[in-house]
Scaffold this motif. Structure first.
Motif, PDB file in Angstrom:
ATOM      1  N   SER A 144      49.125  80.148-121.314  1.00  0.00           N
ATOM      2  CA  SER A 144      49.943  81.303-121.907  1.00  0.00           C
ATOM      3  C   SER A 144      48.961  82.423-122.086  1.00  0.00           C
ATOM      4  O   SER A 144      49.498  83.519-122.015  1.00  0.00           O
ATOM      5  CB  SER A 144      50.481  80.698-123.235  1.00  0.00           C
ATOM      6  N   ARG A 145      47.773  82.134-122.459  1.00  0.00           N
ATOM      7  CA  ARG A 145      46.945  83.350-122.755  1.00  0.00           C
ATOM      8  C   ARG A 145      46.406  83.827-121.452  1.00  0.00           C
ATOM      9  O   ARG A 145      46.364  85.147-121.327  1.00  0.00           O
ATOM     10  CB  ARG A 145      45.451  82.853-123.410  1.00  0.00           C
ATOM     11  N   ARG A 146      46.192  82.928-120.344  1.00  0.00           N
ATOM     12  CA  ARG A 146      45.857  83.549-118.995  1.00  0.00           C
ATOM     13  C   ARG A 146      47.113  84.412-118.466  1.00  0.00           C
ATOM     14  O   ARG A 146      46.826  85.375-117.758  1.00  0.00           O
ATOM     15  CB  ARG A 146      45.526  82.394-118.088  1.00  0.00           C
ATOM     16  N   MET A 147      48.181  84.091-118.694  1.00  0.00           N
ATOM     17  CA  MET A 147      49.555  84.858-118.143  1.00  0.00           C
ATOM     18  C   MET A 147      49.542  86.237-118.868  1.00  0.00           C
ATOM     19  O   MET A 147      49.850  87.348-118.335  1.00  0.00           O
ATOM     20  CB  MET A 147      50.724  84.160-118.676  1.00  0.00           C
ATOM     21  N   HIS A 148      49.038  86.395-120.094  1.00  0.00           N
ATOM     22  CA  HIS A 148      48.993  87.481-120.940  1.00  0.00           C
ATOM     23  C   HIS A 148      47.710  88.456-120.051  1.00  0.00           C
ATOM     24  O   HIS A 148      48.002  89.691-119.967  1.00  0.00           O
ATOM     25  CB  HIS A 148      48.679  87.293-122.298  1.00  0.00           C
ATOM     26  N   LEU A 149      46.659  87.832-119.788  1.00  0.00           N
ATOM     27  CA  LEU A 149      45.628  88.288-119.103  1.00  0.00           C
ATOM     28  C   LEU A 149      46.128  88.768-117.810  1.00  0.00           C
ATOM     29  O   LEU A 149      45.911  90.190-117.390  1.00  0.00           O
ATOM     30  CB  LEU A 149      44.659  87.483-118.848  1.00  0.00           C
ATOM     31  N   LEU A 150      46.898  88.295-116.888  1.00  0.00           N
ATOM     32  CA  LEU A 150      47.346  88.657-115.582  1.00  0.00           C
ATOM     33  C   LEU A 150      48.147  89.664-115.832  1.00  0.00           C
ATOM     34  O   LEU A 150      48.344  90.579-114.967  1.00  0.00           O
ATOM     35  CB  LEU A 150      47.879  87.574-114.945  1.00  0.00           C
ATOM     36  N   GLU A 151      49.311  89.494-116.876  1.00  0.00           N
ATOM     37  CA  GLU A 151      50.101  90.685-117.095  1.00  0.00           C
ATOM     38  C   GLU A 151      49.447  91.851-117.455  1.00  0.00           C
ATOM     39  O   GLU A 151      49.787  93.307-117.001  1.00  0.00           O
ATOM     40  CB  GLU A 151      51.192  90.612-118.097  1.00  0.00           C
ATOM     41  N   ASP A 152      48.316  92.057-118.211  1.00  0.00           N
ATOM     42  CA  ASP A 152      47.524  93.302-118.210  1.00  0.00           C
ATOM     43  C   ASP A 152      46.959  93.735-117.112  1.00  0.00           C
ATOM     44  O   ASP A 152      46.883  95.136-116.944  1.00  0.00           O
ATOM     45  CB  ASP A 152      46.558  93.142-119.466  1.00  0.00           C
ATOM     46  N   ARG A 153      46.473  93.000-116.298  1.00  0.00           N
ATOM     47  CA  ARG A 153      45.897  93.462-115.139  1.00  0.00           C
ATOM     48  C   ARG A 153      47.038  93.963-113.857  1.00  0.00           C
ATOM     49  O   ARG A 153      46.902  94.832-113.332  1.00  0.00           O
ATOM     50  CB  ARG A 153      45.310  92.211-114.139  1.00  0.00           C
ATOM     51  N   LEU A 154      48.307  93.217-113.929  1.00  0.00           N
ATOM     52  CA  LEU A 154      49.139  93.663-113.132  1.00  0.00           C
ATOM     53  C   LEU A 154      49.624  95.009-113.604  1.00  0.00           C
ATOM     54  O   LEU A 154      50.012  95.937-112.798  1.00  0.00           O
ATOM     55  CB  LEU A 154      50.359  92.854-113.237  1.00  0.00           C
ATOM     56  N   GLU A 155      49.856  95.316-114.932  1.00  0.00           N
ATOM     57  CA  GLU A 155      50.192  96.647-115.583  1.00  0.00           C
ATOM     58  C   GLU A 155      49.122  97.729-115.106  1.00  0.00           C
ATOM     59  O   GLU A 155      49.374  98.768-114.663  1.00  0.00           O
ATOM     60  CB  GLU A 155      50.232  96.567-116.864  1.00  0.00           C
ATOM     61  N   ARG A 156      47.952  97.308-115.177  1.00  0.00           N
ATOM     62  CA  ARG A 156      46.874  98.316-114.663  1.00  0.00           C
ATOM     63  C   ARG A 156      46.899  98.688-113.253  1.00  0.00           C
ATOM     64  O   ARG A 156      46.575  99.750-112.856  1.00  0.00           O
ATOM     65  CB  ARG A 156      45.206  97.818-115.190  1.00  0.00           C
ATOM     66  N   GLU A 157      46.993  97.406-112.583  1.00  0.00           N
ATOM     67  CA  GLU A 157      47.090  97.786-111.036  1.00  0.00           C
ATOM     68  C   GLU A 157      48.298  98.556-110.561  1.00  0.00           C
ATOM     69  O   GLU A 157      47.927  99.249-109.647  1.00  0.00           O
ATOM     70  CB  GLU A 157      46.918  96.618-110.193  1.00  0.00           C
ATOM     71  N   GLY A 158      49.520  98.279-111.246  1.00  0.00           N
ATOM     72  CA  GLY A 158      50.597  99.138-110.979  1.00  0.00           C
ATOM     73  C   GLY A 158      50.333 100.688-111.470  1.00  0.00           C
ATOM     74  O   GLY A 158      51.176 101.512-110.603  1.00  0.00           O
ATOM     75  N   ALA A 159      49.742 100.808-112.367  1.00  0.00           N
ATOM     76  CA  ALA A 159      49.580 102.280-112.630  1.00  0.00           C
ATOM     77  C   ALA A 159      48.509 102.877-111.545  1.00  0.00           C
ATOM     78  O   ALA A 159      48.933 104.120-111.329  1.00  0.00           O
ATOM     79  CB  ALA A 159      48.999 102.287-114.278  1.00  0.00           C
ATOM     80  N   ASP A 160      47.583 102.307-111.264  1.00  0.00           N
ATOM     81  CA  ASP A 160      46.698 102.869-110.293  1.00  0.00           C
ATOM     82  C   ASP A 160      47.529 102.948-108.827  1.00  0.00           C
ATOM     83  O   ASP A 160      47.396 103.975-108.136  1.00  0.00           O
ATOM     84  CB  ASP A 160      45.360 101.964-110.003  1.00  0.00           C
TER      85      ASP A 160
END
Length: 542
Positions: A144-160
């Motif tokens: 569950s903690r890793r999913m939050h980490l991946l969601e943050d990465r996805l948000e950052r990559e999507g913004a880029d």
């Protein structure tokens, strides 16, 4: 049948659109190497500056900005060098954008897989093709903690991606990271610095049709003489007219040398790249050019003489020849390769296995059927987290390199390559073909059976075997093959559903239309069954 995914129809793989050959620059003098290093370093710094400008422009880049970038580089080099640099920067930016999209899609797949497994009860078993819940509460919490980490990465990559920002490392990210761990990379700081500088040099020029020998910047004469048009700041190092430097060595191309000679004799475009191999201490020159696309034959024409089904594995290629009707012919073949060691060793192993396969297909005049494999979605740690050996196995399979090399090498020999959907080939091949093809003198493996399934799918035949007709002493003298379904039936390659009843599939007892009327059945002594019946004891005299 609802669990089976829709399969893609087989298709003929188109041939390559380009050619690249390489030759060694042997016999360079100290002055030659000095000039090459100076030219590569100068143009490499200009390429880094131009790539930075291209990445800063992002999605707002247009042809006017491209022209201004080229004009700024021309003052420090030449018009042709500037054109090669700007085109290389644009290609690198486009490649980074494609990699960014693939990374975003991988993050989405990983998040979806974790979310699905988190929604299942802890310890629940998975279904076929999908993992179940996590094994313990501790693992559930960590994921569950890793999913939050991946969601943050996805948000950052999507913004880029929305902003058009990409991150590119000239020289390679892997080599850059080695600088922080030289001991693990088995490099000294001096060795790393030499590799880093060599990877960041820029010594490549695009070809030009109509110019002498097909390239005005890096020119290779028919006798192998190599000359370079020096940039403006280094024009004082020229040893030939018009600001050119002629190397003391000669280069020759053993592979496709005749094709290269025909092109430069007709002044057709040939692109060149000079690079330095730090590990070997050698300079190489690579020539490349475009070729017209090879005309692919229709799929029905590829079936004319049968084909060879090939199953790709981690250490070998399993192949079996099939006739036009989908029947295995002869004995299975195995082409081994060793993927341990350095990258050149692995590449040589793959090429050696492929050339043996192609020579076998050429002797019989048949096409080759291979799976259209792509393990990008199958080797994620979210799907096979605990199966590290399996993840390492599929990650080490060179499916992309093997496929591209097979297509290019087959085009040279005039062999057609047919790609098929890889779904269920190993499972159905083992289920329907492994046991029937096993004999006292032949042990059929699961991979051999998968090769038969691949070949039958490429031929348009169902993977499932036809059942043996009834023998002569039964009701049908010849027998019919009723289990073969039509081509339009969904799931025709699946196993038949189990029908209750005896093997002859007659109606079981108590299930007929007149099951309730016992008098309707022709049974001896049926009426006596309803009366009183008593068995006399045996006489003692017997």
């Amino acid at each position: 049948m609802g669990g089976l995914r829709e399969m893609v129809a087989p298709f003929v793989v188109p041939g390559p659109t380009g050619v690249a050959i390489r030759g060694s620059l042997k016999g360079l003098t100290g002055q030659d190497e000095r000039v090459l290093r100076l030219v590569g370093g100068l143009l490499g710094s200009l390429a880094s500056r131009d790539l930075k400008a291209r990445c800063a422009a992002g999605l707002d880049h247009d042809s006017d900005q491209w022209a201004r970038r080229k004009q700024g580089l021309t003052e420090d080099s030449s018009s042709r060098w500037a054109g090669s640099i700007t085109r290389a920067s644009h290609d690198q930016w486009a490649l980074a954008r494609r990699g960014q999209l693939a990374h975003i899609q991988g993050l989405e797949v990983g998040i979806g897989m974790i979310a699905r497994r988190l929604s299942l009860p802890v310890g629940s078993r998975g279904s076929m093709g999908a993992p179940g819940g996590y094994r313990s509460r501790q693992e559930w919490f960590a994921k569950s903690r890793r999913m939050h980490l991946l969601e943050d990465r996805l948000e950052r990559e999507g913004a880029d991606r929305e902003a058009g920002r990409v991150r590119v490392v000239r020289g390679g990210k892997k080599l850059l990271r080695n600088r922080h761990n030289l001991q693990a990379a088995q490099l000294t700081e001096t060795q790393w610095r030499e590799r880093w500088e060599a990877e960041r040099w820029f010594l490549q020029a695009d070809g030009e049709s109509g110019k002498a020998c097909g390239n005005e910047t890096i020119r290779v004469a028919p006798d192998g003489e190599v000359s370079i048009r020096l940039p403006a700041p280094l024009a004082g190092l020229a040893n030939a007219p018009h600001g050119r430097y002629v190397l003391a060595c000669r280069v020759g191309f053993h592979h496709r040398g005749e094709q290269w000679a025909d092109r430069i004799a007709a002044n057709r475009a040939v692109a060149y790249r000079i690079h330095y191999d730090v590990g070997r201490g050698r300079w190489y020159l690579t020539a490349s050019w475009q070729i017209p696309p090879v005309r692919t034959v229709p799929l029905e024409a590829a079936w004319s003489g049968g084909l060879i089904g090939v199953d790709t594995n981690a250490d070998h290629l399993a192949a079996w020849r099939l006739d036009v009707h989908g029947n295995p012919v002869g004995e299975p073949r195995r082409f081994d390769y060793d993927l341990s060691g350095s990258a050149p060793h692995r590449d040589a192993q793959v090429r050696h296995a492929l050339i043996r396969l192609l020579h076998w297909a050429q002797r019989h005049g048949v096409a080759i059927a291979i799976e259209d494999l792509d393990f990008q979605a199958e080797k994620t740690r979210e799907k096979h987290g605990r199966r590290k050996r399996f993840r390492k196995l599929i990650s080490g399979m060179p499916v992309s390199r093997l496929r591209s090399r097979l297509v290019s090498m087959a085009a040279e020999l005039g062999i057609t390559v047919v790609a098929v959907d890889p779904a269920y080939t190993s499972r159905w091949g083992a289920q329907h073909w492994q046991q029937p093809l096993t004999a006292k003198t032949r042990k059929t493996t699961r991979h051999d059976a998968a090769a038969v399934a691949i070949g039958r799918r490429a031929l348009g035949c169902p993977v499932r075997r036809r059942t043996t007709p009834p023998p002569q002493h039964r009701s049908d003298a010849v027998g019919h093959r009723s289990v073969q379904a039509a081509s339009g039936v969904l799931g025709r390659e699946e196993t038949r559903p189990r029908i209750p009843g005896p093997r002859i599939r007659s109606v079981g007892a108590g299930y007929g239309a007149k099951a309730g009327d016992q008098c309707a059945h022709n049974r001896s002594g049926h009426t006596a069954e309803h009366g009183f019946w008593h068995q006399d004891s045996l006489p003692l005299s017997l």
